[in-house]
Design a protein around this motif. Structure first.
Motif, PDB file in Angstrom:
ATOM      1  N   ALA A  28       0.850  -1.186   0.000  1.00 14.75           N
ATOM      2  CA  ALA A  28       0.000   0.000   0.000  1.00 14.75           C
ATOM      3  C   ALA A  28       0.885   1.234   0.000  1.00 14.75           C
ATOM      4  O   ALA A  28       2.072   1.163   0.319  1.00 14.75           O
ATOM      5  N   ASP A  29       0.264   2.338  -0.341  1.00 15.30           N
ATOM      6  CA  ASP A  29       0.983   3.602  -0.399  1.00 15.30           C
ATOM      7  C   ASP A  29       1.589   3.939   0.965  1.00 15.30           C
ATOM      8  O   ASP A  29       1.009   3.672   2.003  1.00 15.30           O
ATOM      9  N   LYS A  30       2.777   4.553   0.927  1.00 14.89           N
ATOM     10  CA  LYS A  30       3.473   4.911   2.151  1.00 14.89           C
ATOM     11  C   LYS A  30       2.595   5.786   3.057  1.00 14.89           C
ATOM     12  O   LYS A  30       2.582   5.602   4.266  1.00 14.89           O
ATOM     13  N   ASP A  31       1.877   6.725   2.459  1.00 16.67           N
ATOM     14  CA  ASP A  31       1.012   7.587   3.270  1.00 16.67           C
ATOM     15  C   ASP A  31      -0.063   6.776   3.973  1.00 16.67           C
ATOM     16  O   ASP A  31      -0.424   7.048   5.115  1.00 16.67           O
ATOM     17  N   ILE A  32      -0.582   5.791   3.257  1.00 16.35           N
ATOM     18  CA  ILE A  32      -1.609   4.933   3.852  1.00 16.35           C
ATOM     19  C   ILE A  32      -1.018   4.181   5.044  1.00 16.35           C
ATOM     20  O   ILE A  32      -1.640   4.090   6.103  1.00 16.35           O
ATOM     21  N   LEU A  33       0.188   3.686   4.855  1.00 19.03           N
ATOM     22  CA  LEU A  33       0.822   2.959   5.953  1.00 19.03           C
ATOM     23  C   LEU A  33       1.035   3.877   7.146  1.00 19.03           C
ATOM     24  O   LEU A  33       0.837   3.476   8.285  1.00 19.03           O
ATOM     25  N   ASP A  34       1.459   5.107   6.861  1.00 16.60           N
ATOM     26  CA  ASP A  34       1.672   6.054   7.955  1.00 16.60           C
ATOM     27  C   ASP A  34       0.381   6.262   8.735  1.00 16.60           C
ATOM     28  O   ASP A  34       0.375   6.364   9.954  1.00 16.60           O
ATOM     29  N   ILE A  35      -0.722   6.324   8.007  1.00 14.47           N
ATOM     30  CA  ILE A  35      -2.004   6.563   8.655  1.00 14.47           C
ATOM     31  C   ILE A  35      -2.491   5.305   9.360  1.00 14.47           C
ATOM     32  O   ILE A  35      -3.068   5.354  10.432  1.00 14.47           O
ATOM     33  N   LEU A  36      -2.206   4.174   8.755  1.00 12.67           N
ATOM     34  CA  LEU A  36      -2.729   2.904   9.244  1.00 12.67           C
ATOM     35  C   LEU A  36      -2.049   2.427  10.523  1.00 12.67           C
ATOM     36  O   LEU A  36      -2.664   1.756  11.344  1.00 12.67           O
ATOM     37  N   GLY A  37      -0.783   2.786  10.682  1.00 11.30           N
ATOM     38  CA  GLY A  37       0.022   2.233  11.780  1.00 11.30           C
ATOM     39  C   GLY A  37      -0.633   2.329  13.143  1.00 11.30           C
ATOM     40  O   GLY A  37      -0.927   1.313  13.777  1.00 11.30           O
ATOM     41  N   GLU A  38      -0.895   3.550  13.586  1.00 14.27           N
ATOM     42  CA  GLU A  38      -1.439   3.760  14.927  1.00 14.27           C
ATOM     43  C   GLU A  38      -2.807   3.085  15.104  1.00 14.27           C
ATOM     44  O   GLU A  38      -3.011   2.366  16.069  1.00 14.27           O
ATOM     45  N   PRO A  39      -3.748   3.339  14.183  1.00 10.28           N
ATOM     46  CA  PRO A  39      -5.066   2.704  14.351  1.00 10.28           C
ATOM     47  C   PRO A  39      -4.980   1.183  14.461  1.00 10.28           C
ATOM     48  O   PRO A  39      -5.653   0.592  15.306  1.00 10.28           O
ATOM     49  N   LEU A  40      -4.126   0.571  13.657  1.00  8.75           N
ATOM     50  CA  LEU A  40      -4.035  -0.890  13.716  1.00  8.75           C
ATOM     51  C   LEU A  40      -3.497  -1.342  15.069  1.00  8.75           C
ATOM     52  O   LEU A  40      -4.000  -2.291  15.667  1.00  8.75           O
ATOM     53  N   LEU A  41      -2.481  -0.642  15.545  1.00  8.13           N
ATOM     54  CA  LEU A  41      -1.949  -0.984  16.862  1.00  8.13           C
ATOM     55  C   LEU A  41      -3.044  -0.841  17.900  1.00  8.13           C
ATOM     56  O   LEU A  41      -3.174  -1.657  18.810  1.00  8.13           O
ATOM     57  N   HIS A  42      -3.843   0.192  17.745  1.00  6.79           N
ATOM     58  CA  HIS A  42      -4.906   0.398  18.716  1.00  6.79           C
ATOM     59  C   HIS A  42      -5.927  -0.734  18.667  1.00  6.79           C
ATOM     60  O   HIS A  42      -6.404  -1.194  19.708  1.00  6.79           O
ATOM     61  N   LEU A  43      -6.244  -1.178  17.462  1.00  5.16           N
ATOM     62  CA  LEU A  43      -7.210  -2.272  17.332  1.00  5.16           C
ATOM     63  C   LEU A  43      -6.675  -3.537  18.008  1.00  5.16           C
ATOM     64  O   LEU A  43      -7.418  -4.248  18.692  1.00  5.16           O
ATOM     65  N   VAL A  44      -5.391  -3.791  17.811  1.00  4.35           N
ATOM     66  CA  VAL A  44      -4.804  -4.985  18.420  1.00  4.35           C
ATOM     67  C   VAL A  44      -4.802  -4.844  19.941  1.00  4.35           C
ATOM     68  O   VAL A  44      -5.153  -5.768  20.684  1.00  4.35           O
ATOM     69  N   ARG A  45      -4.430  -3.650  20.396  1.00  6.13           N
ATOM     70  CA  ARG A  45      -4.393  -3.373  21.824  1.00  6.13           C
ATOM     71  C   ARG A  45      -5.786  -3.582  22.434  1.00  6.13           C
ATOM     72  O   ARG A  45      -5.960  -4.191  23.479  1.00  6.13           O
ATOM     73  N   ASN A  46      -6.780  -3.086  21.719  1.00  5.64           N
ATOM     74  CA  ASN A  46      -8.164  -3.203  22.144  1.00  5.64           C
ATOM     75  C   ASN A  46      -8.592  -4.657  22.231  1.00  5.64           C
ATOM     76  O   ASN A  46      -9.269  -5.065  23.167  1.00  5.64           O
ATOM     77  N   ALA A  47      -8.201  -5.440  21.213  1.00  2.00           N
ATOM     78  CA  ALA A  47      -8.570  -6.853  21.179  1.00  2.00           C
ATOM     79  C   ALA A  47      -7.984  -7.553  22.404  1.00  2.00           C
ATOM     80  O   ALA A  47      -8.645  -8.365  23.048  1.00  2.00           O
ATOM     81  N   LEU A  48      -6.748  -7.194  22.736  1.00  2.00           N
ATOM     82  CA  LEU A  48      -6.089  -7.803  23.884  1.00  2.00           C
ATOM     83  C   LEU A  48      -6.747  -7.378  25.185  1.00  2.00           C
ATOM     84  O   LEU A  48      -6.959  -8.183  26.081  1.00  2.00           O
ATOM     85  N   ASP A  49      -7.052  -6.111  25.249  1.00  2.00           N
ATOM     86  CA  ASP A  49      -7.522  -5.533  26.493  1.00  2.00           C
ATOM     87  C   ASP A  49      -8.984  -5.895  26.752  1.00  2.00           C
ATOM     88  O   ASP A  49      -9.336  -6.406  27.805  1.00  2.00           O
ATOM     89  N   HIS A  50      -9.824  -5.638  25.766  1.00  2.00           N
ATOM     90  CA  HIS A  50     -11.261  -5.831  25.956  1.00  2.00           C
ATOM     91  C   HIS A  50     -11.772  -7.134  25.367  1.00  2.00           C
ATOM     92  O   HIS A  50     -12.778  -7.664  25.807  1.00  2.00           O
ATOM     93  N   GLY A  51     -11.116  -7.616  24.323  1.00  2.00           N
ATOM     94  CA  GLY A  51     -11.626  -8.799  23.634  1.00  2.00           C
ATOM     95  C   GLY A  51     -11.275 -10.086  24.348  1.00  2.00           C
ATOM     96  O   GLY A  51     -12.150 -10.777  24.892  1.00  2.00           O
ATOM     97  N   ILE A  52      -9.995 -10.386  24.378  1.00  2.00           N
ATOM     98  CA  ILE A  52      -9.540 -11.649  24.962  1.00  2.00           C
ATOM     99  C   ILE A  52      -9.841 -11.691  26.466  1.00  2.00           C
ATOM    100  O   ILE A  52      -9.488 -10.757  27.190  1.00  2.00           O
ATOM    101  N   GLU A  53     -10.457 -12.761  26.915  1.00  2.00           N
ATOM    102  CA  GLU A  53     -10.780 -12.899  28.331  1.00  2.00           C
ATOM    103  C   GLU A  53      -9.551 -13.398  29.092  1.00  2.00           C
ATOM    104  O   GLU A  53      -8.657 -13.993  28.499  1.00  2.00           O
ATOM    105  N   PRO A  54      -9.534 -13.186  30.415  1.00  2.00           N
ATOM    106  CA  PRO A  54      -8.433 -13.764  31.204  1.00  2.00           C
ATOM    107  C   PRO A  54      -8.467 -15.290  31.086  1.00  2.00           C
ATOM    108  O   PRO A  54      -9.536 -15.861  30.863  1.00  2.00           O
ATOM    109  N   PRO A  55      -7.308 -15.938  31.258  1.00  2.00           N
ATOM    110  CA  PRO A  55      -7.239 -17.393  31.016  1.00  2.00           C
ATOM    111  C   PRO A  55      -8.242 -18.209  31.843  1.00  2.00           C
ATOM    112  O   PRO A  55      -8.824 -19.160  31.337  1.00  2.00           O
TER     113      PRO A  55
END
Lengths: 79, 734
Positions: free
Chosen positions: B453-480
């Protein structure tokens, strides 16, 4: 006096002890183009070595002492 | 600063990125030899690079990392989680220093102390893991071997390795470390190194020992230990054996086998770097100083390669740049005799991609766009020509130029494409650290990283994607424990998948966690006043789920240390939409959540649908258009001025573009209305326009000058025929 300051040359003589470190540092600080003569030096205290390593003055005469010549001279001598 | 320094910053970041990736790989599979080698190489190269700029603490830190990795590489130590943590810390610290160097051109004042601590921790982690290793002596590298062998020694040992770190205060106890070393029996190697970089003489305390001593002796360990009986805690002794000496290469033979494999390309790289340094312009004293450094470096390499004859020749040309550079050329040339670095040139050149300043790329992009506009004047010329033959020729030429401009635009866009792995790789690190901290074991699966993808797209995508992953870990995945109780595998799963789509790229972040309950989302949205109570009943499940992207919405009752950083899901959506993309969410309670981000291939080119209203043309980003329909008037319900239509998911409010823009009402009678169904991510909406026109791709320019404050427009673009097209920002308008 194990170290004699002779104009811009410091001559190390015999076993040079830790007491010489401050005067040596002071002399090196004041003397532009300082050179050292290690020919007669038989023992160099670590404190003196680190002052020399920090400043790296020109070695005018290498030490005759085999230990110093083999292991210390290469550290002081500029490539 | 200088171009060389800029280059260093870029390379340092690349190396740190590569180191992170290798370390993660290594942690996943401690037996991965390739990962160890890559990691070692990254640290090693970084050490060399920092050395060029006199960044002593930086060099010291990465040097410690390199030493530790050499131990791992040689099988003397294993990568434990503690060691990996320390290496990550070293990488993070290096990253912060690179940022600092870029901003201030110098390391922070505490750098020396920080480097010292981290380096000590690294070494401690190594030794804590493996005290009984056969040769736990980090400094016993190839250079030491070469130094020993330079004396003609063919002795394999056993030697006693001495690592003597005198107490800084030892002089006050009457100790003289150098004299102690003199007394080491059968001494065959002594290295003296400063612990901290040398300070100016005036600041130096000559009575504080700043040296450490590394020695090899042929005497047995006990004999050496006797020498250090006054300082047993400051010295480490171990018995080592050296690999059998390799035969000296005859002149004309290939690589020196005494060299550990993988090291010789390095020698070549260093030599070439020396040649480059030699060629750098500068004032005479500077060049003189550089020449001295080059001679030393080349001499060391030759010594390490065991080529002392050439080393002697080196000193003859120490004063002559031309002779010296010719000498280095001979050493690195593929056809040279006694070639120790064969094949290295092509390997490192192949790896080195061209780096171009993004501004130059943007300029090229803008020029291509201008070319497109200029070309649009040709059909007009053809029409004005009275000569039918000439008109035909102009049209033919215009078609040809048209095609070429299209291809050129495509080619320039391709230049800007980068693999999505650039934004996906940092996730591994995030998941590793976060999962450990939250105590939720999680397996992260990345796929499709090769999608571009275009470099600008990657620049924009980076933070949001990290946030989505962080969110999945924090709110999505339940404790073991909770997962176990639900009969789910204890290890959660987060999958990040990137794929090329027709008009762009799609990235999906899917977890197998608790999912999102639409009823809860709706209740919360009502409570926060994000949704009108009378609209609520008509909302479909998807529509309700998409409320999580609304500003001011947060599904978690408590603001956690992770996600509560002010980057909410609304920030994710606004970043994605700003780039002309869209984000949607799917979730099943108890089974997990999937968030899909769709982005155009490039932000430089925006795909718009051209619509007409009151005789004017307007552009609407294609990403926001959910559908186009012609609706019979009878299907539009009106209550006073508020109109609505019935869609799949319920009642959709209907707006009229003329009214939104303050243009005159359309009085013409018509049977049906052209209705644009909008997909703005939140509540559905529809807009009546006078007519649909073509789709167009344009280079969107933000409004400037007086127009900048104008609400409702996201910019302008130029249509193929040269007409200026305002592009609407519908979310602002509604």
């Amino acid at each position: 006096m194990p170290i004699r300051y002779d104009g811009t040359v410091a001559r190390f003589d015999g076993a040079c002890t830790v007491d010489e470190a401050l005067p040596l540092a002071g002399w090196l600080e004041e003397t532009a183009g300082a050179r050292i003569d290690l020919a007669a030096c038989t023992a160099l205290h670590t404190a003196l070595l680190q002052v020399l390593l920090a400043v790296r003055p020109t070695v005018e005469a290498p030490p005759d002492d085999p230990f110093l010549r083999r292991w210390i001279l290469p550290l002081l001598d500029r490539a | 600063m200088s171009a060389l320094f800029d280059q260093f910053l870029i390379e340092a970041r690349d190396l740190l990125e590569a180191a992170t990736a290798s370390l993660l790989r290594l942690e996943g599979n401690p037996a991965d030899r390739e990962a160890v080698n890559d990691l070692f190489r990254a640290f090693h190269t970084l050490k060399g690079a920092t050395g060029l700029f006199d960044l002593e603490p930086f060099t010291r830190l990465v040097h410690a990392g390199e030493d530790v990795l050499a131990e791992v590489r040689d099988g003397h130590a294993a990568v434990t989680p503690a060691l990996a943590d320390d290496l990550f810390r070293a990488i993070d610290q290096s990253g912060r220093w690179v940022d600092r160097l870029e901003a201030a051109q110098r390391l922070p004042d505490d750098a020396a102390a920080v480097a010292q601590d981290l380096a000590a921790e690294l070494r401690a982690a190594l030794h804590a893991d493996d005290r009984t290793a056969a040769t736990p002596v980090a400094w016993m590298d190839g250079l030491v071997l070469a130094e020993l062998r330079a004396d003609g020694s063919t002795d394999a040992g056993p030697f006693t390795a001495v690592t003597y770190r005198p107490d800084p205060e030892c002089f006050f106890n009457g100790d003289d470390p150098l004299e102690l070393c003199r007394r080491i029996p059968d001494l065959c190697l002594l290295r003296v190194e400063p612990v901290e970089p040398w300070m100016a003489l005036a600041e130096m305390d000559p009575y504080r020992c700043n040296l450490r001593f590394l020695a090899l002796s042929r005497a047995p360990v006990e004999a050496v230990r006797a020498v250090f009986r006054t300082a047993p805690d400051q010295v480490e002794l171990s018995s080592v054996t050296l690999p059998p000496p390799a035969p000296r290469p005859e002149p004309g033979t290939a690589a020196d086998p005494a060299l550990p494999s993988g090291e010789d390309p390095l020698a070549g790289a260093i030599l070439r770097e020396q040649a480059r340094i030699l060629a750098l312009p500068g004032p005479a004293e500077e060049r003189q100083a550089r020449r001295g450094a080059v001679v030393r470096a080349v001499g060391n390499i030759l010594a390490a390669l065991g080529r002392s004859a050439e080393r002697a020749a080196l000193s003859d040309m120490a004063a002559d740049d031309a002779a010296l550079s010719a000498f280095i050329d001979r050493l690195t040339a593929p056809a040279a005799s006694a070639e120790p670095i064969k094949g290295s040139a092509s390997a490192s050149q192949a790896r080195r991609a061209l780096r171009v300043d993004p501004d130059r790329m943007d300029r090229l992009m803008a020029l291509v766009a201008e070319l497109g506009v200029a070309k649009a004047s040709l059909p007009g010329l053809a029409r004005r020509s009275t000569d039918a033959g000439l008109a035909q020729d102009i049209r033919t030429a215009a078609d040809r130029i048209d095609g070429l401009v299209g291809e050129l635009q495509h080619a320039v866009l391709r230049l800007r494409l980068l693999p999505l792995s650039r934004v996906m790789e940092p996730m591994s690190r995030l998941v590793r650290d976060t999962a450990r901290r939250l105590g939720k074991p999680v397996e992260l699966t990345l796929s499709g990283g090769e999608t571009e993808a275009d470099k600008d797209i990657l620049d924009i995508l980076g933070e949001p994607l990290l946030h989505l992953v962080r969110n999945a870990l924090d709110h999505g995945i339940e404790p073991p424990e909770r997962r176990a109780a639900l009969g789910k595998p204890a290890t959660g799963s987060i999958r990040v998948t990137a794929a090329q789509e027709r008009d762009g790229v799609a990235v999906e972040v899917a977890d197998d966690g608790a999912g999102i309950d639409p009823a809860q989302v709706l209740a919360k949205a009502l409570e926060k006043g994000i949704v009108d109570p009378d609209r609520a009943g008509a909302m479909g499940e998807r529509e309700i789920l998409s409320l999580i992207f609304a500003p001011g919405f947060s599904t978690s009752a408590t603001v956690s240390d992770l996600s509560g950083r002010g980057v909410g899901m609304d920030a994710v959506r606004s970043a994605v939409e700003q780039a002309g993309g869209r984000v949607e969410v799917d979730s099943a309670v108890g089974q997990g959540t999937t968030v899909r981000v769709r982005l155009p291939l490039t932000v430089s080119i925006t795909r718009v649908l051209v619509v007409e209203a009151a005789g004017e043309l307007f552009g609407i980003p294609v990403g926001l258009v959910g559908g186009m329909v012609r609706l019979p008037k009878a299907e539009i319900r009106a209550v006073k001025h508020a109109e609505s239509i019935v869609g799949r998911d319920g009642v959709i409010p209907l707006y009229r573009l003329r009214r939104l823009l303050g243009l005159g009402e359309d009085r013409r009678p018509r049977e049906a209305e052209a209705v644009l169904l909008l997909d703005l991510g939140g509540p559905a909406a529809a807009v009546v326009v006078d007519g649909f026109r073509e789709r167009a791709e344009l280079v969107l320019r933000p409004m400037t000058g007086l127009l900048r404050g104008l609400r409702g427009y996201s910019g302008t673009g130029v249509l193929g025929d040269g007409r200026l097209l305002p592009v609407l920002n519908l979310r602002e308008l509604l």
